[in-house]
Motif scaffolding. Sequence first.
Motif, PDB file in Angstrom:
ATOM      1  N   VAL A  69       0.835  -1.200   0.000  1.00 14.92           N
ATOM      2  CA  VAL A  69       0.000   0.000   0.000  1.00 14.92           C
ATOM      3  C   VAL A  69       0.873   1.254   0.000  1.00 14.92           C
ATOM      4  O   VAL A  69       0.618   2.201  -0.741  1.00 14.92           O
ATOM      5  CB  VAL A  69      -0.968  -0.005   1.212  1.00 14.92           C
ATOM      6  CG1 VAL A  69      -1.622   1.350   1.410  1.00 14.92           C
ATOM      7  CG2 VAL A  69      -2.019  -1.088   1.033  1.00 14.92           C
ATOM      8  N   LYS A  70       1.920   1.253   0.825  1.00 15.90           N
ATOM      9  CA  LYS A  70       2.820   2.409   0.869  1.00 15.90           C
ATOM     10  C   LYS A  70       3.468   2.659  -0.484  1.00 15.90           C
ATOM     11  O   LYS A  70       3.543   3.794  -0.952  1.00 15.90           O
ATOM     12  CB  LYS A  70       3.896   2.214   1.937  1.00 15.90           C
ATOM     13  CG  LYS A  70       3.397   2.367   3.349  1.00 15.90           C
ATOM     14  CD  LYS A  70       4.529   2.141   4.345  1.00 15.90           C
ATOM     15  CE  LYS A  70       4.075   2.304   5.766  1.00 15.90           C
ATOM     16  NZ  LYS A  70       5.163   2.062   6.735  1.00 15.90           N
ATOM     17  N   VAL A  71       3.944   1.604  -1.120  1.00 15.83           N
ATOM     18  CA  VAL A  71       4.580   1.735  -2.430  1.00 15.83           C
ATOM     19  C   VAL A  71       3.565   2.227  -3.455  1.00 15.83           C
ATOM     20  O   VAL A  71       3.851   3.107  -4.261  1.00 15.83           O
ATOM     21  CB  VAL A  71       5.214   0.392  -2.876  1.00 15.83           C
ATOM     22  CG1 VAL A  71       5.595   0.419  -4.342  1.00 15.83           C
ATOM     23  CG2 VAL A  71       6.420   0.083  -2.017  1.00 15.83           C
ATOM     24  N   THR A  77       1.319   9.209  -6.378  1.00 13.22           N
ATOM     25  CA  THR A  77       1.419  10.649  -6.174  1.00 13.22           C
ATOM     26  C   THR A  77       2.646  11.278  -6.831  1.00 13.22           C
ATOM     27  O   THR A  77       2.654  12.476  -7.080  1.00 13.22           O
ATOM     28  CB  THR A  77       1.451  10.984  -4.672  1.00 13.22           C
ATOM     29  OG1 THR A  77       2.578  10.336  -4.069  1.00 13.22           O
ATOM     30  CG2 THR A  77       0.175  10.543  -3.994  1.00 13.22           C
ATOM     31  N   GLN A  78       3.659  10.512  -7.124  1.00 13.80           N
ATOM     32  CA  GLN A  78       4.895  11.075  -7.652  1.00 13.80           C
ATOM     33  C   GLN A  78       4.702  11.886  -8.940  1.00 13.80           C
ATOM     34  O   GLN A  78       5.226  12.986  -9.038  1.00 13.80           O
ATOM     35  CB  GLN A  78       5.939   9.976  -7.859  1.00 13.80           C
ATOM     36  CG  GLN A  78       7.316  10.509  -8.188  1.00 13.80           C
ATOM     37  CD  GLN A  78       7.865  11.441  -7.115  1.00 13.80           C
ATOM     38  OE1 GLN A  78       7.656  11.253  -5.927  1.00 13.80           O
ATOM     39  NE2 GLN A  78       8.550  12.471  -7.529  1.00 13.80           N
ATOM     40  N   TYR A  80       2.201  13.620  -9.888  1.00 10.66           N
ATOM     41  CA  TYR A  80       1.535  14.874  -9.550  1.00 10.66           C
ATOM     42  C   TYR A  80       2.482  15.828  -8.847  1.00 10.66           C
ATOM     43  O   TYR A  80       2.443  17.035  -9.082  1.00 10.66           O
ATOM     44  CB  TYR A  80       0.307  14.597  -8.672  1.00 10.66           C
ATOM     45  CG  TYR A  80      -0.703  13.728  -9.378  1.00 10.66           C
ATOM     46  CD1 TYR A  80      -1.417  14.202 -10.474  1.00 10.66           C
ATOM     47  CD2 TYR A  80      -0.920  12.417  -8.980  1.00 10.66           C
ATOM     48  CE1 TYR A  80      -2.323  13.397 -11.144  1.00 10.66           C
ATOM     49  CE2 TYR A  80      -1.824  11.604  -9.638  1.00 10.66           C
ATOM     50  CZ  TYR A  80      -2.527  12.099 -10.716  1.00 10.66           C
ATOM     51  OH  TYR A  80      -3.418  11.301 -11.370  1.00 10.66           O
ATOM     52  N   ILE A  81       3.323  15.297  -8.003  1.00 14.15           N
ATOM     53  CA  ILE A  81       4.310  16.135  -7.315  1.00 14.15           C
ATOM     54  C   ILE A  81       5.250  16.765  -8.334  1.00 14.15           C
ATOM     55  O   ILE A  81       5.537  17.967  -8.280  1.00 14.15           O
ATOM     56  CB  ILE A  81       5.085  15.316  -6.261  1.00 14.15           C
ATOM     57  CG1 ILE A  81       4.150  14.928  -5.119  1.00 14.15           C
ATOM     58  CG2 ILE A  81       6.294  16.083  -5.738  1.00 14.15           C
ATOM     59  CD1 ILE A  81       4.740  13.919  -4.141  1.00 14.15           C
ATOM     60  N   GLU A  82       5.717  15.977  -9.280  1.00 17.72           N
ATOM     61  CA  GLU A  82       6.601  16.501 -10.322  1.00 17.72           C
ATOM     62  C   GLU A  82       5.893  17.549 -11.161  1.00 17.72           C
ATOM     63  O   GLU A  82       6.473  18.579 -11.518  1.00 17.72           O
ATOM     64  CB  GLU A  82       7.114  15.354 -11.190  1.00 17.72           C
ATOM     65  CG  GLU A  82       8.068  14.436 -10.453  1.00 17.72           C
ATOM     66  CD  GLU A  82       8.424  13.188 -11.239  1.00 17.72           C
ATOM     67  OE1 GLU A  82       8.010  13.061 -12.402  1.00 17.72           O
ATOM     68  OE2 GLU A  82       9.122  12.329 -10.663  1.00 17.72           O
ATOM     69  N   MET A  83       4.632  17.297 -11.486  1.00 19.51           N
ATOM     70  CA  MET A  83       3.868  18.247 -12.277  1.00 19.51           C
ATOM     71  C   MET A  83       3.717  19.567 -11.524  1.00 19.51           C
ATOM     72  O   MET A  83       3.840  20.650 -12.103  1.00 19.51           O
ATOM     73  CB  MET A  83       2.486  17.672 -12.604  1.00 19.51           C
ATOM     74  CG  MET A  83       1.718  18.493 -13.608  1.00 19.51           C
ATOM     75  SD  MET A  83       0.038  17.900 -13.966  1.00 19.51           S
ATOM     76  CE  MET A  83       0.103  16.155 -13.713  1.00 19.51           C
TER      77      MET A  83
END
Length: 97
Positions: A69-71, A77-78, A80-83
Amino acid sequence: MEKKLNINVTIEGIQLPLQVSSPEEEKVYRDAASNIQRRIQRLRDAYPQLSNDKYYYVMAMLNTAVEAVKVSNRADTQPYIEMMHDIEKEIESFGIK
């Protein structure tokens, strides 16, 4: 039709017959089985007082599911964070803060 490979992996002395589609997939299953076996042994070492092996198995499953689940959450989300970082840089280039 894709040819499947028949393999056996062993966890806790139980042989599991499986079909996999490639040597790469076979390695994933063998590595996963080894990880589960190591996790169960670590739990046995940490909690020797448990009266039933089922507790170790369930704890190992729970720990494995929590990691998955953590992975999954990180992977989702990664992008979106980069965007957002890209958008912030573009906004800053216009002198807007």
